[in-house]
Design a protein around this motif. Structure first.
Motif, PDB file in Angstrom:
ATOM      1  N   UNK A   3       0.997  -1.204  -0.205  1.00 49.59           N
ATOM      2  CA  UNK A   3       0.044   0.150  -0.228  1.00 49.59           C
ATOM      3  C   UNK A   3       0.531   1.780   0.216  1.00 49.59           C
ATOM      4  N   UNK A   4       1.781   1.003   0.764  1.00 51.89           N
ATOM      5  CA  UNK A   4       2.909   2.300   0.743  1.00 51.89           C
ATOM      6  C   UNK A   4       3.358   2.668  -1.069  1.00 51.89           C
ATOM      7  N   UNK A   5       3.979   1.765  -1.146  1.00 52.43           N
ATOM      8  CA  UNK A   5       4.658   1.750  -2.634  1.00 52.43           C
ATOM      9  C   UNK A   5       3.182   2.838  -3.710  1.00 52.43           C
ATOM     10  N   UNK A   6       1.996   1.959  -3.692  1.00 51.63           N
ATOM     11  CA  UNK A   6       1.117   2.547  -4.795  1.00 51.63           C
ATOM     12  C   UNK A   6       1.046   3.822  -4.402  1.00 51.63           C
ATOM     13  N   UNK A   7       0.826   4.084  -2.828  1.00 54.20           N
ATOM     14  CA  UNK A   7       0.746   5.618  -2.580  1.00 54.20           C
ATOM     15  C   UNK A   7       1.954   6.103  -3.258  1.00 54.20           C
ATOM     16  N   UNK A   8       3.353   6.064  -3.077  1.00 58.87           N
ATOM     17  CA  UNK A   8       3.978   6.883  -3.287  1.00 58.87           C
ATOM     18  C   UNK A   8       3.961   7.043  -4.610  1.00 58.87           C
ATOM     19  N   UNK A   9       3.867   5.610  -5.568  1.00 57.44           N
ATOM     20  CA  UNK A   9       3.540   5.637  -7.240  1.00 57.44           C
ATOM     21  C   UNK A   9       3.283   6.554  -7.846  1.00 57.44           C
TER      22      UNK A   9
END
Length: 176
Positions: A61-67
Protein backbone atom coordinates in the motif's frame (compact mmCIF):
# COMPACT_ATOMS: atom_id res chain seq x y z
CA UNK A 1 -14.53 -10.16 8.36
CA UNK A 2 -16.34 -6.79 8.84
CA UNK A 3 -12.94 -5.06 9.11
CA UNK A 4 -11.90 -6.39 5.69
CA UNK A 5 -15.10 -5.05 4.10
CA UNK A 6 -14.70 -1.63 5.72
CA UNK A 7 -11.10 -1.11 4.56
CA UNK A 8 -11.88 -0.13 0.93
CA UNK A 9 -14.36 2.45 2.20
CA UNK A 10 -11.80 3.84 4.64
CA UNK A 11 -9.04 3.88 2.00
CA UNK A 12 -11.22 5.77 -0.46
CA UNK A 13 -12.12 8.19 2.33
CA UNK A 14 -8.43 8.79 2.98
CA UNK A 15 -7.89 9.65 -0.71
CA UNK A 16 -10.37 12.48 -0.30
CA UNK A 17 -8.00 14.02 2.24
CA UNK A 18 -5.35 14.89 -0.36
CA UNK A 19 -4.25 17.96 1.59
CA UNK A 20 -3.50 15.95 4.73
CA UNK A 21 -0.37 14.19 3.48
CA UNK A 22 0.78 12.66 6.76
CA UNK A 23 -2.70 11.29 7.47
CA UNK A 24 -2.93 9.95 3.94
CA UNK A 25 0.48 8.23 4.10
CA UNK A 26 0.17 6.73 7.55
CA UNK A 27 -3.54 6.02 7.32
CA UNK A 28 -3.23 4.16 4.03
CA UNK A 29 -0.36 2.04 5.31
CA UNK A 30 -1.98 1.32 8.65
CA UNK A 31 -5.36 0.42 7.19
CA UNK A 32 -3.71 -1.84 4.62
CA UNK A 33 -1.75 -3.54 7.40
CA UNK A 34 -4.91 -4.07 9.44
CA UNK A 35 -6.77 -5.40 6.41
CA UNK A 36 -3.91 -7.76 5.56
CA UNK A 37 -3.67 -8.99 9.12
CA UNK A 38 -7.44 -9.50 9.30
CA UNK A 39 -7.47 -11.38 6.03
CA UNK A 40 -4.53 -13.58 6.99
CA UNK A 41 -6.03 -14.20 10.43
CA UNK A 42 -9.03 -15.72 8.66
CA UNK A 43 -6.66 -18.00 6.74
CA UNK A 44 -4.17 -19.10 9.42
CA UNK A 45 -3.77 -19.30 13.18
CA UNK A 46 -0.01 -18.72 13.00
CA UNK A 47 0.74 -15.28 14.47
CA UNK A 48 4.03 -14.89 12.59
CA UNK A 49 2.38 -15.62 9.25
CA UNK A 50 -0.46 -13.22 10.08
CA UNK A 51 2.00 -10.46 11.00
CA UNK A 52 4.08 -11.13 7.87
CA UNK A 53 1.07 -10.89 5.59
CA UNK A 54 -0.10 -7.72 7.34
CA UNK A 55 3.33 -6.10 6.94
CA UNK A 56 3.52 -7.19 3.31
CA UNK A 57 0.14 -5.67 2.48
CA UNK A 58 1.15 -2.50 4.35
CA UNK A 59 4.37 -2.24 2.32
CA UNK A 60 2.47 -2.74 -0.95
CA UNK A 61 0.00 0.00 0.00
CA UNK A 62 2.86 2.42 0.80
CA UNK A 63 4.56 1.62 -2.51
CA UNK A 64 1.30 2.22 -4.37
CA UNK A 65 0.79 5.57 -2.67
CA UNK A 66 4.38 6.63 -3.41
CA UNK A 67 3.87 5.67 -7.07
CA UNK A 68 0.71 7.82 -7.20
CA UNK A 69 2.59 10.73 -5.58
CA UNK A 70 5.39 10.47 -8.17
CA UNK A 71 2.83 10.53 -11.00
CA UNK A 72 1.16 13.66 -9.61
CA UNK A 73 4.57 15.26 -9.13
CA UNK A 74 5.44 14.52 -12.76
CA UNK A 75 2.10 15.99 -13.91
CA UNK A 76 2.82 19.21 -12.00
CA UNK A 77 6.35 19.46 -13.37
CA UNK A 78 5.16 18.75 -16.92
CA UNK A 79 2.48 21.45 -16.59
CA UNK A 80 5.08 24.02 -15.57
CA UNK A 81 7.56 22.92 -18.27
CA UNK A 82 4.88 22.98 -21.00
CA UNK A 83 3.79 26.49 -19.99
CA UNK A 84 7.38 27.81 -19.86
CA UNK A 85 8.84 26.08 -22.92
CA UNK A 86 7.38 28.28 -25.67
CA UNK A 87 7.70 31.55 -23.71
CA UNK A 88 10.00 34.37 -24.75
CA UNK A 89 12.44 35.42 -22.05
CA UNK A 90 10.67 37.69 -19.56
CA UNK A 91 7.12 36.77 -20.63
CA UNK A 92 4.77 35.27 -18.03
CA UNK A 93 2.29 32.42 -18.44
CA UNK A 94 -0.12 30.67 -16.12
CA UNK A 95 0.24 27.00 -15.26
CA UNK A 96 -2.06 24.70 -13.39
CA UNK A 97 -2.88 21.07 -12.81
CA UNK A 98 -5.99 19.25 -11.59
CA UNK A 99 -5.23 15.76 -10.34
CA UNK A 100 -7.60 12.92 -11.21
CA UNK A 101 -6.60 11.07 -8.05
CA UNK A 102 -6.44 13.55 -5.13
CA UNK A 103 -3.14 12.34 -3.66
CA UNK A 104 -1.82 15.90 -3.79
CA UNK A 105 -3.82 19.14 -3.83
CA UNK A 106 -4.47 20.79 -7.21
CA UNK A 107 -1.88 23.47 -7.85
CA UNK A 108 -1.48 26.54 -10.02
CA UNK A 109 0.69 29.59 -10.45
CA UNK A 110 2.70 31.58 -12.95
CA UNK A 111 5.98 30.88 -14.73
CA UNK A 112 8.55 32.96 -16.59
CA UNK A 113 11.79 32.18 -18.39
CA UNK A 114 14.76 34.00 -16.88
CA UNK A 115 17.40 32.81 -19.35
CA UNK A 116 18.31 30.21 -21.96
CA UNK A 117 21.10 27.80 -21.06
CA UNK A 118 22.73 24.91 -22.86
CA UNK A 119 24.84 24.47 -25.93
CA UNK A 120 24.88 22.87 -29.34
CA UNK A 121 22.11 20.27 -29.34
CA UNK A 122 21.18 21.00 -25.72
CA UNK A 123 18.34 23.48 -25.39
CA UNK A 124 17.51 24.29 -21.77
CA UNK A 125 15.94 27.17 -19.89
CA UNK A 126 16.10 28.50 -16.38
CA UNK A 127 12.62 29.30 -15.09
CA UNK A 128 11.09 31.09 -12.11
CA UNK A 129 7.63 29.94 -11.09
CA UNK A 130 5.11 30.52 -8.37
CA UNK A 131 2.92 28.08 -6.51
CA UNK A 132 -0.27 29.73 -5.32
CA UNK A 133 -2.49 28.37 -2.59
CA UNK A 134 -4.83 29.44 0.14
CA UNK A 135 -3.68 29.20 3.74
CA UNK A 136 -6.01 29.22 6.70
CA UNK A 137 -4.60 31.52 9.35
CA UNK A 138 -4.85 30.95 13.10
CA UNK A 139 -7.73 33.42 13.26
CA UNK A 140 -9.69 31.27 10.79
CA UNK A 141 -9.37 33.68 7.86
CA UNK A 142 -8.30 32.12 4.55
CA UNK A 143 -5.63 34.19 2.82
CA UNK A 144 -3.87 33.69 -0.49
CA UNK A 145 -0.25 32.56 -0.32
CA UNK A 146 2.30 32.69 -3.15
CA UNK A 147 5.78 31.18 -3.06
CA UNK A 148 8.46 31.44 -5.77
CA UNK A 149 11.00 28.84 -6.92
CA UNK A 150 13.55 28.29 -9.69
CA UNK A 151 14.13 25.23 -11.84
CA UNK A 152 15.56 24.15 -15.16
CA UNK A 153 13.71 22.62 -18.09
CA UNK A 154 15.15 21.10 -21.27
CA UNK A 155 13.70 20.31 -24.67
CA UNK A 156 13.29 16.60 -25.26
CA UNK A 157 12.22 16.29 -28.89
CA UNK A 158 9.06 18.37 -29.20
CA UNK A 159 8.38 18.46 -25.44
CA UNK A 160 9.87 20.43 -22.59
CA UNK A 161 10.70 18.32 -19.54
CA UNK A 162 11.72 19.06 -15.96
CA UNK A 163 15.51 18.94 -15.61
CA UNK A 164 16.13 19.98 -11.99
CA UNK A 165 17.57 17.47 -9.58
CA UNK A 166 16.51 17.17 -5.93
CA UNK A 167 17.76 20.29 -4.14
CA UNK A 168 19.97 20.12 -1.08
CA UNK A 169 17.68 22.57 0.70
CA UNK A 170 14.30 21.92 2.25
CA UNK A 171 11.66 20.69 -0.18
CA UNK A 172 8.79 23.04 -0.94
CA UNK A 173 6.37 20.26 -1.70
CA UNK A 174 5.97 17.62 -4.33
CA UNK A 175 7.15 19.66 -7.32
CA UNK A 176 10.91 19.43 -6.69
Amino acid sequence: MPVVRAVPVLLSGLLLLGGCQSLLREGTADLAGIAGASLSDAITDNGAVTAGIGLGVRSLAQAGLQYAERRTQRAEQDSIANAAGPLAIGKVAAWGVRHQVPVQPNRHGQVTVSRDIGGLGLECREIVFSVESEVQEVDGVVRPHKAFYTAAICRNGEQWKWASAEPATERWGALQ
